[in-house]
Design a protein around this motif. Structure first.
Motif, short mmCIF file in Angstrom:
data_model
loop_
_atom_site.label_atom_id
_atom_site.label_comp_id
_atom_site.label_asym_id
_atom_site.label_seq_id
_atom_site.Cartn_x
_atom_site.Cartn_y
_atom_site.Cartn_z
N LEU A 51 91.22 19.86 35.78
CA LEU A 51 91.84 21.15 35.53
C LEU A 51 92.27 21.21 34.06
CD1 LEU A 51 94.13 21.35 38.71
CD2 LEU A 51 91.78 22.17 38.45
N LYS A 52 91.80 22.24 33.35
CA LYS A 52 92.15 22.41 31.94
C LYS A 52 92.96 23.69 31.80
CE LYS A 52 89.37 20.82 28.84
NZ LYS A 52 88.24 20.60 27.89
N PRO A 53 94.30 23.58 31.67
CA PRO A 53 95.15 24.78 31.61
C PRO A 53 94.81 25.67 30.42
CG PRO A 53 96.45 22.79 31.96
CD PRO A 53 95.08 22.34 31.59
N SER A 54 94.70 26.97 30.69
CA SER A 54 94.51 27.95 29.63
C SER A 54 95.77 28.78 29.41
CB SER A 54 93.33 28.88 29.95
OG SER A 54 93.45 29.43 31.24
N THR A 55 96.61 28.89 30.44
CA THR A 55 97.94 29.49 30.35
C THR A 55 98.86 28.65 31.23
OG1 THR A 55 97.77 30.99 32.25
CG2 THR A 55 96.85 31.77 30.16
N ASP A 56 100.13 29.07 31.33
CA ASP A 56 101.05 28.34 32.21
C ASP A 56 100.70 28.53 33.68
OD1 ASP A 56 102.43 27.43 30.03
OD2 ASP A 56 104.04 28.91 30.16
N CYS A 57 99.92 29.54 33.99
CA CYS A 57 99.64 29.86 35.40
C CYS A 57 98.15 29.85 35.74
CB CYS A 57 100.22 31.23 35.76
SG CYS A 57 102.02 31.32 35.59
N GLU A 58 97.28 29.48 34.80
CA GLU A 58 95.85 29.53 35.06
C GLU A 58 95.17 28.35 34.41
OE1 GLU A 58 93.46 33.36 35.28
OE2 GLU A 58 92.64 32.51 33.41
N ALA A 59 94.09 27.87 35.03
CA ALA A 59 93.34 26.75 34.49
C ALA A 59 91.86 26.92 34.76
CB ALA A 59 93.84 25.43 35.09
N GLN A 60 91.07 26.32 33.87
CA GLN A 60 89.64 26.21 34.12
C GLN A 60 89.42 25.05 35.09
OE1 GLN A 60 86.89 24.49 31.07
NE2 GLN A 60 85.99 26.55 31.11
N LEU A 94 91.00 29.78 37.62
CA LEU A 94 91.81 30.14 38.78
C LEU A 94 93.29 30.07 38.44
CD1 LEU A 94 90.01 28.20 41.69
CD2 LEU A 94 89.92 30.66 41.22
N GLY A 95 94.05 31.01 39.00
CA GLY A 95 95.50 30.93 38.95
C GLY A 95 95.99 29.87 39.93
N ALA A 96 97.27 29.53 39.82
CA ALA A 96 97.82 28.45 40.63
C ALA A 96 97.67 28.73 42.12
CB ALA A 96 99.29 28.24 40.27
N ARG A 97 97.96 29.94 42.55
CA ARG A 97 97.87 30.25 43.98
C ARG A 97 96.41 30.23 44.45
NH1 ARG A 97 101.56 32.50 47.27
NH2 ARG A 97 102.87 33.07 45.49
N ALA A 98 95.51 30.76 43.64
CA ALA A 98 94.10 30.78 44.02
C ALA A 98 93.54 29.35 44.09
CB ALA A 98 93.29 31.61 43.04
N TYR A 99 93.99 28.49 43.16
CA TYR A 99 93.51 27.11 43.21
C TYR A 99 94.01 26.40 44.47
CZ TYR A 99 92.60 22.24 42.29
OH TYR A 99 92.18 20.95 42.43
N HIS A 100 95.24 26.71 44.87
CA HIS A 100 95.75 26.11 46.10
C HIS A 100 94.84 26.43 47.28
CE1 HIS A 100 98.79 24.30 48.66
NE2 HIS A 100 98.77 25.37 49.43
N ASP A 101 94.34 27.66 47.33
CA ASP A 101 93.41 28.04 48.39
C ASP A 101 92.05 27.37 48.22
OD1 ASP A 101 95.39 29.70 49.44
OD2 ASP A 101 94.68 31.46 48.34
N TYR A 102 91.72 26.99 46.99
CA TYR A 102 90.42 26.39 46.68
C TYR A 102 90.37 24.89 46.96
CZ TYR A 102 86.31 25.34 43.71
OH TYR A 102 85.09 24.92 43.22
N LYS A 103 91.52 24.31 47.27
CA LYS A 103 91.61 22.85 47.36
C LYS A 103 90.71 22.23 48.42
CE LYS A 103 96.15 21.87 45.35
NZ LYS A 103 97.51 21.37 45.61
N SER A 104 90.42 22.94 49.51
CA SER A 104 89.53 22.37 50.52
C SER A 104 88.14 22.16 49.94
CB SER A 104 89.46 23.28 51.75
OG SER A 104 89.02 24.58 51.40
N THR A 105 87.68 23.09 49.09
CA THR A 105 86.40 22.92 48.40
C THR A 105 86.47 21.76 47.42
OG1 THR A 105 85.93 25.28 48.60
CG2 THR A 105 84.70 24.07 46.92
N ALA A 106 87.57 21.68 46.68
CA ALA A 106 87.74 20.60 45.72
C ALA A 106 87.79 19.24 46.43
CB ALA A 106 89.02 20.82 44.90
N MET A 107 88.43 19.19 47.59
CA MET A 107 88.53 17.93 48.33
C MET A 107 87.16 17.45 48.77
SD MET A 107 90.46 15.51 49.29
CE MET A 107 91.48 14.65 50.49
N ALA A 108 86.26 18.35 49.11
CA ALA A 108 84.91 17.95 49.49
C ALA A 108 84.22 17.25 48.32
CB ALA A 108 84.11 19.16 49.95
N ALA A 109 84.42 17.78 47.10
CA ALA A 109 83.84 17.14 45.92
C ALA A 109 84.47 15.77 45.68
CB ALA A 109 84.05 18.04 44.70
#
Length: 483
Positions: A74-83, A94-109
């Motif tokens: 995760l490379k932060p671009s603002t205090d609330c968003e990261a690449q 993704l923003g922090a809340r959106a990334y939280h929802d994305y974590k199941s996809t990230a966990m598979a990786a």
């Protein structure tokens, strides 16, 4: 798995040292960090992007870095968003809340990379992120205990005694874990200790009695340890020669790859000063504008802090300016971001010190690069950038910074030779390129420093420390037990 009570407790350093300790014993070892949040990154041989610390750990293990060693970056671009970078490739912002929802996809990786590393190595040494006791991040955790529970991995917890409150950190962290997580903690490591160990022993005895967990080691404070930082900027420079070259680097809010300057920070003939927000820059021989994850926003910061006028005065008095990656883009006339790659879509006027324009694009260039400076000195580095910089139509004389082995020209130099820019990170790590650039900046009789040999020596110094102060047989009985 090495977890910590806080960020910068010593997780990265401990994993680096353990990789070298195991390599010395002929063990096929690999580092692994499931999720990393850092703006210091490296390019792997397969042209993927991982955290800089994992590239260092791979070197300690004696293997090439690979994107499986850091599947989620995760490379932060603002205090609330990261690449979000998955398996070395940027997939989305993704923003922090959106990334939280994305974590199941990230966990598979994460699990896919873990399985590949396990299949190819005798042991994988895992590094956690931040603290496992962040209550708000426990749900769907992939960085600490969530990962350890998923793969049934034993854990040690490291704490930094130099910060103070080490016993509260360790006891509090353990108390906030679930019973199953507490059970997998094998013991504690106390890092950066200074003083008489006999005075600490009553506290160690109390800690073991209070928690039922052993202290597996108390590591001394290693002064002037010259290893790549995962994220934080280290102020330590060591002793400097008289009349050292004065180098100044502004600390952008989204500064990236400040490890570019480690070779200068530890160079005996260079006095390097980082200038943060609110601090006036001192007189300098060379000003380096570093990389940035948010170039236009950091350019606004640079102007608001008064750097534009400072640079103009600096050049009038004969100083030199070098821009690296995002800093190179700032030196041009224009930076356009039509697709909103690094923030709101739009454009900004640059500093106008190089006759180039830059357009940011969604595709990120990732290269390990070799070439030569105009003086003939070889230069090696790596590229991580979204921008495409081109020479302005009708521009005056403006020469390239380097010619690359793949036939491309990199960067630019001003006609008067005072200003230069490049996309190459790590260019000061090479002996001859570093000497050439320091002499261009005004340093006479610049000394050559073999940064890679220095890094190897520091990894060995770290491993020697672990051999002496860590209970390695308790951690790795199969490879470090009594002979």
């Amino acid at each position: 798995m090495v977890q910590g009570t806080t960020s910068d407790a010593g997780k990265s350093i401990l994993v680096t040292g353990l990789c070298r300790v195991l390599r010395r014993r002929g063990v096929k070892v690999a580092p692994f960090k499931p999720q990393n949040m850092s703006l210091n990154s490296a390019v792997t041989p397969e042209q993927g992007e991982i955290g800089r610390a994992q590239a260092l750990q791979a070197q300690a293990a004696g293997i090439a870095p690979h994107t499986d060693m850091n599947p989620v970056l995760l490379k932060p671009s603002t205090d609330c968003e990261a690449q979000v970078i998955i398996h070395g490739r940027a997939v989305r912002n993704l923003g922090a809340r959106a990334y939280h929802d994305y974590k199941s996809t990230a966990m598979a990786a994460v699990l896919a990379s873990w399985q590949r590393l396990q299949a190819a190595h005798d042991i994988v040494v895992v590094e956690g992120a931040g603290s496992p006791a962040e209550i708000n991040l426990r749900d769907r955790d992939i960085a600490n205990m969530g990962f350890a529970e998923a793969v049934d991995c034993p854990v040690i917890i490291v704490a930094d005694i130099d910060r103070g409150g080490v016993f509260a950190h360790l006891v509090g962290t353990l108390e906030l874990l679930s019973p199953s997580e507490q059970a997998r903690v094998q013991g504690f490591v106390i890092n950066r200790f200074r003083g008489d160990i006999a005075l600490l022993q009553p506290g160690l005895d109390w800690l073991q009695e209070r928690t039922g967990k052993p202290v597996l080691g108390v590591l001394p404070y290693l002064h002037h340890l010259q290893l790549d930082a995962e994220d934080a900027i280290a102020p330590d420079q060591g002793d400097k020669a008289a009349n050292a070259l004065r180098v100044v680097v502004p600390v952008f809010p989204r500064i990236s790859n400040h490890t570019d300057f480690d070779a200068l920070r530890h160079h005996r003939q260079v006095d390097l000063t980082y200038v943060p927000t609110g601090q006036a820059p001192p007189p300098a021989d060379l000003v380096i504008l570093p990389g940035s994850k948010s170039v236009r926003a950091d350019l606004d910061w640079l102007r608001a802090q008064g750097w534009e006028g400072y640079l103009q005065r600096h050049l009038r008095y004969g100083g030199r300016v070098l821009g690296i990656c995002g800093g190179y883009q700032m030196l041009g006339h224009r930076i356009d971001d039509p697709d909103g790659v690094e923030g709101p879509a739009g454009g900004s006027d640059g500093l106008g010190l190089l006759d180039i324009d830059t357009t940011l694009a969604r595709h990120k260039a990732l290269h390990q690069t070799r070439g030569a400076l105009p003086c003939g000195s070889p230069v090696n580095g790596y590229e991580i950038h979204c921008g495409v910089s081109t020479r302005r139509a009708g521009a005056g004389e403006c020469t390239r910074f380097a010619h690359l082995e793949d036939g491309r020209d990199d960067g630019a130099r001003s006609a008067d030779g005072q200003v230069a820019g490049t996309y190459l990170h790590g260019l000061f790590d090479g002996e001859t390129a570093c000497v050439a650039l320091l002499e261009w900046a005004g340093l006479e009789n610049a000394e050559a420093v073999d940064r890679d040999a220095l890094r190897e020596g520091e990894i060995d110094r770290l491993a020697d420390c672990l051999e002496q102060h860590l209970d390695l047989p308790a951690l790795f009985p199969q490879w470090c037990g009594a002979q």
